[in-house]
Motif scaffolding. Structure first.
Motif, PDB file in Angstrom:
ATOM      1  N   ALA A 158     -47.394 -65.933  28.733  1.00 24.65           N
ATOM      2  CA  ALA A 158     -48.803 -66.100  28.370  1.00 24.65           C
ATOM      3  C   ALA A 158     -48.934 -66.852  27.052  1.00 24.65           C
ATOM      4  N   ASP A 159     -47.946 -66.659  26.158  1.00 26.64           N
ATOM      5  CA  ASP A 159     -47.963 -67.385  24.886  1.00 26.64           C
ATOM      6  C   ASP A 159     -47.710 -68.871  25.097  1.00 26.64           C
ATOM      7  N   ILE A 160     -46.932 -69.175  26.125  1.00 26.00           N
ATOM      8  CA  ILE A 160     -46.561 -70.563  26.385  1.00 26.00           C
ATOM      9  C   ILE A 160     -47.620 -71.261  27.230  1.00 26.00           C
ATOM     10  N   GLU A 161     -48.220 -70.505  28.147  1.00 27.42           N
ATOM     11  CA  GLU A 161     -49.163 -71.096  29.094  1.00 27.42           C
ATOM     12  C   GLU A 161     -50.560 -70.545  28.876  1.00 27.42           C
ATOM     13  N   SER A 162     -50.924 -70.345  27.609  1.00 28.83           N
ATOM     14  CA  SER A 162     -52.202 -69.692  27.298  1.00 28.83           C
ATOM     15  C   SER A 162     -53.405 -70.460  27.844  1.00 28.83           C
ATOM     16  N   ARG A 165     -27.100 -58.387  49.422  1.00 27.81           N
ATOM     17  CA  ARG A 165     -28.532 -58.119  49.586  1.00 27.81           C
ATOM     18  C   ARG A 165     -29.062 -57.298  48.416  1.00 27.81           C
ATOM     19  N   HIS A 166     -28.270 -56.304  47.992  1.00 23.30           N
ATOM     20  CA  HIS A 166     -28.691 -55.481  46.857  1.00 23.30           C
ATOM     21  C   HIS A 166     -28.745 -56.307  45.579  1.00 23.30           C
ATOM     22  N   LEU A 167     -27.783 -57.192  45.413  1.00 27.45           N
ATOM     23  CA  LEU A 167     -27.757 -58.029  44.216  1.00 27.45           C
ATOM     24  C   LEU A 167     -28.975 -58.947  44.168  1.00 27.45           C
ATOM     25  N   SER A 168     -29.268 -59.625  45.263  1.00 28.31           N
ATOM     26  CA  SER A 168     -30.413 -60.540  45.282  1.00 28.31           C
ATOM     27  C   SER A 168     -31.719 -59.781  45.069  1.00 28.31           C
ATOM     28  N   ALA A 169     -31.829 -58.591  45.656  1.00 30.83           N
ATOM     29  CA  ALA A 169     -33.049 -57.801  45.491  1.00 30.83           C
ATOM     30  C   ALA A 169     -33.224 -57.374  44.038  1.00 30.83           C
ATOM     31  N   GLY A 170     -32.122 -56.956  43.401  1.00 34.03           N
ATOM     32  CA  GLY A 170     -32.197 -56.527  42.007  1.00 34.03           C
ATOM     33  C   GLY A 170     -32.573 -57.664  41.076  1.00 34.03           C
ATOM     34  N   ILE A 171     -32.030 -58.838  41.340  1.00 35.31           N
ATOM     35  CA  ILE A 171     -32.340 -60.001  40.511  1.00 35.31           C
ATOM     36  C   ILE A 171     -33.790 -60.434  40.709  1.00 35.31           C
ATOM     37  N   CYS A 172     -34.244 -60.421  41.947  1.00 35.31           N
ATOM     38  CA  CYS A 172     -35.640 -60.804  42.203  1.00 35.31           C
ATOM     39  C   CYS A 172     -36.606 -59.847  41.512  1.00 35.31           C
ATOM     40  N   THR A 173     -36.297 -58.562  41.515  1.00 36.81           N
ATOM     41  CA  THR A 173     -37.135 -57.598  40.813  1.00 36.81           C
ATOM     42  C   THR A 173     -37.154 -57.888  39.321  1.00 36.81           C
ATOM     43  N   ALA A 174     -35.983 -58.217  38.773  1.00 32.38           N
ATOM     44  CA  ALA A 174     -35.876 -58.468  37.339  1.00 32.38           C
ATOM     45  C   ALA A 174     -36.663 -59.694  36.906  1.00 32.38           C
ATOM     46  N   PHE A 175     -36.743 -60.711  37.782  1.00 34.89           N
ATOM     47  CA  PHE A 175     -37.381 -61.970  37.402  1.00 34.89           C
ATOM     48  C   PHE A 175     -38.658 -62.260  38.189  1.00 34.89           C
ATOM     49  N   ASP A 176     -39.254 -61.203  38.759  1.00 36.55           N
ATOM     50  CA  ASP A 176     -40.553 -61.314  39.433  1.00 36.55           C
ATOM     51  C   ASP A 176     -40.549 -62.390  40.507  1.00 36.55           C
ATOM     52  N   CYS A 177     -39.540 -62.358  41.354  1.00 36.38           N
ATOM     53  CA  CYS A 177     -39.410 -63.322  42.452  1.00 36.38           C
ATOM     54  C   CYS A 177     -39.223 -62.589  43.771  1.00 36.38           C
ATOM     55  N   GLN A 178     -39.109 -63.360  44.836  1.00 41.92           N
ATOM     56  CA  GLN A 178     -38.743 -62.852  46.148  1.00 41.92           C
ATOM     57  C   GLN A 178     -37.656 -63.769  46.709  1.00 41.92           C
ATOM     58  N   GLY A 237     -42.933 -70.953  38.246  1.00 35.93           N
ATOM     59  CA  GLY A 237     -42.418 -71.589  37.040  1.00 35.93           C
ATOM     60  C   GLY A 237     -40.923 -71.424  36.878  1.00 35.93           C
ATOM     61  N   ALA A 238     -40.512 -71.106  35.638  1.00 36.03           N
ATOM     62  CA  ALA A 238     -39.090 -71.002  35.331  1.00 36.03           C
ATOM     63  C   ALA A 238     -38.454 -69.775  35.968  1.00 36.03           C
ATOM     64  N   ASP A 239     -39.269 -68.779  36.361  1.00 40.19           N
ATOM     65  CA  ASP A 239     -38.721 -67.537  36.911  1.00 40.19           C
ATOM     66  C   ASP A 239     -37.740 -67.800  38.049  1.00 40.19           C
ATOM     67  N   PRO A 281     -40.333 -57.662  29.474  1.00 41.00           N
ATOM     68  CA  PRO A 281     -40.890 -58.027  30.788  1.00 41.00           C
ATOM     69  C   PRO A 281     -40.902 -59.531  31.005  1.00 41.00           C
ATOM     70  N   THR A 282     -40.632 -59.935  32.234  1.00 39.05           N
ATOM     71  CA  THR A 282     -40.643 -61.357  32.561  1.00 39.05           C
ATOM     72  C   THR A 282     -42.057 -61.925  32.544  1.00 39.05           C
ATOM     73  N   THR A 283     -43.006 -61.130  33.029  1.00 37.43           N
ATOM     74  CA  THR A 283     -44.392 -61.598  33.163  1.00 37.43           C
ATOM     75  C   THR A 283     -45.341 -60.693  32.395  1.00 37.43           C
ATOM     76  N   PRO A 284     -46.214 -61.257  31.543  1.00 37.71           N
ATOM     77  CA  PRO A 284     -47.233 -60.445  30.870  1.00 37.71           C
ATOM     78  C   PRO A 284     -48.192 -59.856  31.896  1.00 37.71           C
ATOM     79  N   GLY A 285     -48.739 -58.686  31.570  1.00 38.24           N
ATOM     80  CA  GLY A 285     -49.558 -57.948  32.529  1.00 38.24           C
ATOM     81  C   GLY A 285     -50.646 -58.752  33.202  1.00 38.24           C
ATOM     82  N   ALA A 286     -51.344 -59.611  32.460  1.00 39.07           N
ATOM     83  CA  ALA A 286     -52.476 -60.354  33.018  1.00 39.07           C
ATOM     84  C   ALA A 286     -52.053 -61.335  34.100  1.00 39.07           C
ATOM     85  N   LEU A 287     -50.814 -61.819  34.022  1.00 40.28           N
ATOM     86  CA  LEU A 287     -50.357 -62.809  34.995  1.00 40.28           C
ATOM     87  C   LEU A 287     -49.675 -62.199  36.218  1.00 40.28           C
TER      88      LEU A 287
END
Length: 233
Positions: A45-49, A72-85, A101-103, A166-172
């Motif tokens: 949010a600071d970068i893309e305000s 499968r567990h590894l990919s799921a854990g990483i996606c959770t960490a970086f807000d991806c699927q 974005g960069a996520d 957190p990877t993503t600020p709450g508003a985003l």
């Protein structure tokens, strides 16, 4: 926050490079941007305000047509960490990471790095701690147990890291989630894989857990190493 802050400007430039057609350059830029975000306690949010994301991005990686449970567990854990699927395409042996974005660049890069690292550690474990005289099925049980143990520790550490930074600020969060859902929907129906019960060798699992504590998870995010695009089965 001052938009002329040199760190913010540097991160913006890195995020622009993360969209480069040069895969190596893009992965390194995304990794460097994430490291700077973490080091300076900044959020996207600071970068893309002044600019909200308009669509999700995709990064493809080569994987085996049949994914072991630990992958499968590894990919799921990483996606959770970086807000991806991530969606696995078994017919063609690919995995598509979907994020904003960069996520997504960082998630795919981290997955490749950790996949390679865990395989190397398991190979060392099998060579130094497992007798070659064992029946193949017993050796395979130890191998898969080690993998699952290592991944359980690594994904747990990623969860702890995300709780602190957190990877993503709450508003985003809802905006990103909506864009990812739309991108997944546009790709058509997906198949859910149900994991079968795993039989575990406790010694191998525990050794994997111990070794997982020594894996530099930040290296996958901030390393200057080459991004790995081909991931074995």
């Amino acid at each position: 926050m001052n938009n002329n802050n040199p760190i913010i400007e540097k991160i913006r430039k890195l995020l622009a490079l993360a969209n480069s057609s040069n895969e190596h350059e893009a992965a390194l830029a995304a990794a460097h941007a994430q490291r700077l975000l973490s080091e300076h306690n900044l959020a996207m949010a600071d970068i893309e305000s002044e600019q909200k994301p308009q669509s999700a991005d995709k990064v493809e990686a080569l994987v085996s047509k049949t994914l072991p449970k630990w992958v499968r567990h590894l990919s799921a854990g990483i996606c959770t960490a970086f807000d991806c699927q991530a969606i696995h395409h078994p017919a063609i042996g690919k995995m598509t990471f979907i994020g904003v974005g960069a996520d997504v660049q960082i998630a795919a890069y981290t997955f490749a790095y950790l996949d390679k690292t865990v395989r190397r550690l398991c190979s060392s474990y099998m060579k130094n701690h497992v007798s070659s005289d064992l029946l193949n099925r017993h050796r395979e049980l130890k191998r898969q147990s080690y993998y699952l143990g290592a991944v359980s520790t690594i994904t747990g550490r990623l969860r702890e890291q995300k709780a602190v930074t957190p990877t993503t600020p709450g508003a985003l969060v809802p905006i990103k989630e909506g864009l990812i859902r739309k991108a997944m929907s546009d790709m058509g129906p997906t198949r859910t894989v149900r994991s079968r019960k795993s039989y575990i060798d406790s010694h191998a699992y525990n050794k994997g857990q111990q070794d997982g504590h020594n894996v530099g998870i930040n290296k996958g995010i901030g390393s200057a190493g080459t991004a790995q695009k081909s991931i074995g089965g």
